[in-house]
Each structure stands twice: as C-alpha cells, then as structure tokens.
Design a protein around this motif. Structure first.
Motif, PDB file in Angstrom:
ATOM      1  N   ILE B   2       0.874  -1.186   0.000  1.00 20.31           N
ATOM      2  CA  ILE B   2       0.000   0.000   0.000  1.00 20.31           C
ATOM      3  C   ILE B   2       0.897   1.217   0.000  1.00 20.31           C
ATOM      4  N   GLU B   3       0.981   1.897  -1.176  1.00 20.35           N
ATOM      5  CA  GLU B   3       1.805   3.083  -1.292  1.00 20.35           C
ATOM      6  C   GLU B   3       1.178   3.998  -2.322  1.00 20.35           C
ATOM      7  N   ILE B   4       1.673   5.258  -2.356  1.00 21.56           N
ATOM      8  CA  ILE B   4       1.088   6.238  -3.256  1.00 21.56           C
ATOM      9  C   ILE B   4       1.474   5.876  -4.680  1.00 21.56           C
ATOM     10  N   GLY B   5       0.470   5.732  -5.558  1.00 24.51           N
ATOM     11  CA  GLY B   5       0.712   5.394  -6.939  1.00 24.51           C
ATOM     12  C   GLY B   5       0.379   3.955  -7.292  1.00 24.51           C
ATOM     13  N   ARG B   6      -0.015   3.168  -6.319  1.00 28.06           N
ATOM     14  CA  ARG B   6      -0.342   1.761  -6.575  1.00 28.06           C
ATOM     15  C   ARG B   6      -1.671   1.669  -7.309  1.00 28.06           C
ATOM     16  N   VAL B   7      -1.693   0.869  -8.375  1.00 26.35           N
ATOM     17  CA  VAL B   7      -2.911   0.681  -9.159  1.00 26.35           C
ATOM     18  C   VAL B   7      -3.697  -0.473  -8.558  1.00 26.35           C
ATOM     19  N   CYS B   8      -5.013  -0.301  -8.455  1.00 22.59           N
ATOM     20  CA  CYS B   8      -5.852  -1.350  -7.882  1.00 22.59           C
ATOM     21  C   CYS B   8      -7.236  -1.305  -8.512  1.00 22.59           C
ATOM     22  N   TYR B   9      -8.013  -2.352  -8.272  1.00 23.02           N
ATOM     23  CA  TYR B   9      -9.391  -2.460  -8.746  1.00 23.02           C
ATOM     24  C   TYR B   9     -10.331  -2.420  -7.557  1.00 23.02           C
ATOM     25  N   PRO B  51       0.169  -5.702  -9.336  1.00 28.52           N
ATOM     26  CA  PRO B  51       1.617  -5.444  -9.264  1.00 28.52           C
ATOM     27  C   PRO B  51       2.078  -4.207 -10.025  1.00 28.52           C
ATOM     28  N   HIS B  52       1.129  -3.393 -10.618  1.00 28.49           N
ATOM     29  CA  HIS B  52       1.536  -2.211 -11.377  1.00 28.49           C
ATOM     30  C   HIS B  52       1.608  -0.996 -10.472  1.00 28.49           C
ATOM     31  N   LYS B  53       2.384  -0.009 -10.927  1.00 28.91           N
ATOM     32  CA  LYS B  53       2.543   1.222 -10.145  1.00 28.91           C
ATOM     33  C   LYS B  53       2.830   2.372 -11.098  1.00 28.91           C
ATOM     34  N   ILE B  54       2.328   3.593 -10.775  1.00 24.81           N
ATOM     35  CA  ILE B  54       2.614   4.777 -11.599  1.00 24.81           C
ATOM     36  C   ILE B  54       3.214   5.851 -10.703  1.00 24.81           C
ATOM     37  N   GLN B  55       3.822   6.857 -11.355  1.00 25.69           N
ATOM     38  CA  GLN B  55       4.526   7.909 -10.618  1.00 25.69           C
ATOM     39  C   GLN B  55       3.644   9.130 -10.504  1.00 25.69           C
ATOM     40  N   ILE B  56       3.162   9.431  -9.303  1.00 27.83           N
ATOM     41  CA  ILE B  56       2.406  10.671  -9.073  1.00 27.83           C
ATOM     42  C   ILE B  56       2.816  11.227  -7.724  1.00 27.83           C
ATOM     43  N   LYS B  63      -7.055  14.868 -13.377  1.00 26.82           N
ATOM     44  CA  LYS B  63      -6.562  14.929 -14.765  1.00 26.82           C
ATOM     45  C   LYS B  63      -5.200  14.283 -14.887  1.00 26.82           C
ATOM     46  N   THR B  64      -4.280  14.619 -13.956  1.00 24.82           N
ATOM     47  CA  THR B  64      -2.931  14.053 -14.044  1.00 24.82           C
ATOM     48  C   THR B  64      -2.962  12.545 -13.850  1.00 24.82           C
ATOM     49  N   VAL B  65      -3.838  12.077 -12.964  1.00 20.73           N
ATOM     50  CA  VAL B  65      -3.902  10.627 -12.717  1.00 20.73           C
ATOM     51  C   VAL B  65      -4.345   9.897 -13.976  1.00 20.73           C
ATOM     52  N   ILE B  66      -5.371  10.447 -14.689  1.00 17.68           N
ATOM     53  CA  ILE B  66      -5.861   9.762 -15.888  1.00 17.68           C
ATOM     54  C   ILE B  66      -4.822   9.813 -16.999  1.00 17.68           C
ATOM     55  N   GLU B  67      -4.073  10.933 -17.113  1.00 14.80           N
ATOM     56  CA  GLU B  67      -3.031  10.988 -18.149  1.00 14.80           C
ATOM     57  C   GLU B  67      -1.945   9.956 -17.898  1.00 14.80           C
ATOM     58  N   GLU B  68      -1.542   9.801 -16.644  1.00 16.52           N
ATOM     59  CA  GLU B  68      -0.493   8.824 -16.330  1.00 16.52           C
ATOM     60  C   GLU B  68      -0.961   7.406 -16.598  1.00 16.52           C
ATOM     61  N   LEU B  69      -2.253   7.148 -16.337  1.00 13.70           N
ATOM     62  CA  LEU B  69      -2.777   5.806 -16.621  1.00 13.70           C
ATOM     63  C   LEU B  69      -2.768   5.525 -18.116  1.00 13.70           C
ATOM     64  N   LYS B  70      -3.098   6.553 -18.936  1.00 12.25           N
ATOM     65  CA  LYS B  70      -3.098   6.339 -20.386  1.00 12.25           C
ATOM     66  C   LYS B  70      -1.690   6.067 -20.897  1.00 12.25           C
ATOM     67  N   LYS B  71      -0.688   6.766 -20.350  1.00 15.25           N
ATOM     68  CA  LYS B  71       0.697   6.561 -20.812  1.00 15.25           C
ATOM     69  C   LYS B  71       1.157   5.149 -20.537  1.00 15.25           C
ATOM     70  N   ALA B  72       0.760   4.607 -19.384  1.00 13.95           N
ATOM     71  CA  ALA B  72       1.230   3.272 -19.007  1.00 13.95           C
ATOM     72  C   ALA B  72       0.444   2.164 -19.663  1.00 13.95           C
ATOM     73  N   ASN B  73      -0.558   2.504 -20.536  1.00 13.31           N
ATOM     74  CA  ASN B  73      -1.336   1.490 -21.269  1.00 13.31           C
ATOM     75  C   ASN B  73      -2.046   0.518 -20.333  1.00 13.31           C
ATOM     76  N   LEU B  74      -2.662   1.071 -19.295  1.00 11.85           N
ATOM     77  CA  LEU B  74      -3.385   0.217 -18.360  1.00 11.85           C
ATOM     78  C   LEU B  74      -4.890   0.273 -18.586  1.00 11.85           C
ATOM     79  N   LEU B  75      -5.355   1.208 -19.466  1.00 13.28           N
ATOM     80  CA  LEU B  75      -6.784   1.344 -19.689  1.00 13.28           C
ATOM     81  C   LEU B  75      -7.202   0.461 -20.852  1.00 13.28           C
TER      82      LEU B  75
END
Lengths: 89, 121
Positions: B2-9, B51-56, B63-75
């Motif tokens: 559990i850390e800042i930037g962790r992707v989850c459902y 197990p994925h993580k993004i940098q925020i 807005k920034t969160v959705i842009e970072e998700l698009k860059k990492a091809n997770l959507l």
C-alpha cells in the motif's frame, strides 16, 4: 363457502365489520423471498409481490444497484469480480 | 504494497470492477482513491491490489492521474469509451445550464419593466 374458494391457494382472512359481524375475506398468496444463485442466502432489496405488480414497478425498486445485483449476494459477487479482474492481468 | 501510486481495482459497491489509484493514505484502514472512480475515501478491504505502479505526487489531480494511466497502457477499450462519453455529456450539461441562466435574466428584466410601468400609473 363457494366451491372455487375452497382451494388452499386462497388465503382466508377474518375481519370484523362496523356493524359487529365477523366475515371471511379471500386473498391470493404471495411468492417466496428471492435467494442467491450460488449459496442460497436470502437477497436484500427485492420485494415479494405477484407478477402483475412487479411489472409496474421501476427498475431501481426491484434490485440492488451493483454488479450481479438481484442475482448474487454481496460476498459471492466479490469473489466473481476478483476472478474477472485477475484474468485481465 | 500500500503506497502512493499503486494501481488497484474496486471490488465492492456500485463502482465495482473499475480501475483506481491510491493518492493518499489516511489511516491503517482507509485510503484516498481516484481515477475512473469518484474521488473519495475507501476501505482497504474493498480493493484488489495489482503489481503495477505509476509515478504521481501526493494529493494529485484527477486529470494528471488519468493521463499517467493512459501513458502506461493500463486502460482497456471500454474504459476509453467511457471517458469519451463523459466528455460529450459533460459539455452538453454545461451548455444547457448556460441557456437556463440567460432565460432567467431576461425574465427578471421583463418583470422589472412591468413594475416600473405600474408605478408610473
């Protein structure tokens, strides 16, 4: 009693009139409570009504606003969603 | 985990099955989430971690969160269509609100004119 009211699918309710007499009223029986399709627990948020009343209700009055709402209980739905989500990864 | 930037459902509730990102940690039981989901506090038991993580940064915008998700091809495809629909209907609602405000102003002008005419008489 009339012969078509002797069947046990008619419910007998005793009522007292304003004049003081005891009288029988005949009512139809309601269906059973809805149950989960996997574990069999009773479901929340679904009324027990006959089909002619259920057709006139709105969609949000007949189910819960969740995936698999009205079909599975909350715990069984969580396990199914976990399986779906882990397949994608 | 559990850390800042962790992707989850999200697993429970009416937003179940959607992607979200941890933005801030409140407690040992609660967490702030954002993403395709409304920005709110959530219980850790209602999340399924990946197990994925993004940098925020801490407390980032939606807005920034959705842009970072698009860059990492997770959507997925459905998520992108859902985002496009939101933009279309969001614009229509703003235009309708503007039109309602204008009609209200015109009505106030008409009533004020009528009162002036009555006072003169």
């Amino acid at each position: 009693m009339e012969p078509n009211k002797r069947s046990r699918s008619w419910r007998r309710v005793y009522k007292r009139t304003p004049g003081g007499k005891l009288v029988i009223h005949f009512e139809k029986r309601k269906p059973k409570q809805a149950k989960c399709a996997i574990c069999g627990k009773p479901l929340h948020g679904i009324p027990r009504e006959r089909p002619y009343k259920m057709r006139n209700l709105a969609k949000s009055e007949k189910k819960v606003n969740r995936k698999y709402g009205g079909y599975l209980c909350s715990e069984c739905a969580r396990e199914k969603i976990k399986e779906e989500v882990r397949k994608v990864d | 985990m559990i850390e800042i930037g962790r992707v989850c459902y999200k697993i429970a509730g009416r937003e179940a099955g959607k992607i979200c990102v941890i933005v801030d940690i409140i407690d040992e039981n609660y967490v702030l989430i954002d993403g395709l989901v409304k920005r709110r506090r959530a219980n850790i038991k209602h999340l399924d971690l990946t197990p994925h993580k993004i940098q925020i940064q801490k407390g980032a915008d939606t807005k920034t969160v959705i842009e970072e998700l698009k860059k990492a091809n997770l959507l997925s495809k459905e998520d992108l269509e859902y985002l496009e629909k939101k933009e279309k209907f969001g614009k229509k609602k703003k235009e309708v609100k503007k039109e309602k405000k204008e009609t209200k102003e015109e009505k106030q002008k008409k009533t004020s004119k009528k009162k002036e005419v009555k006072n003169e008489k």
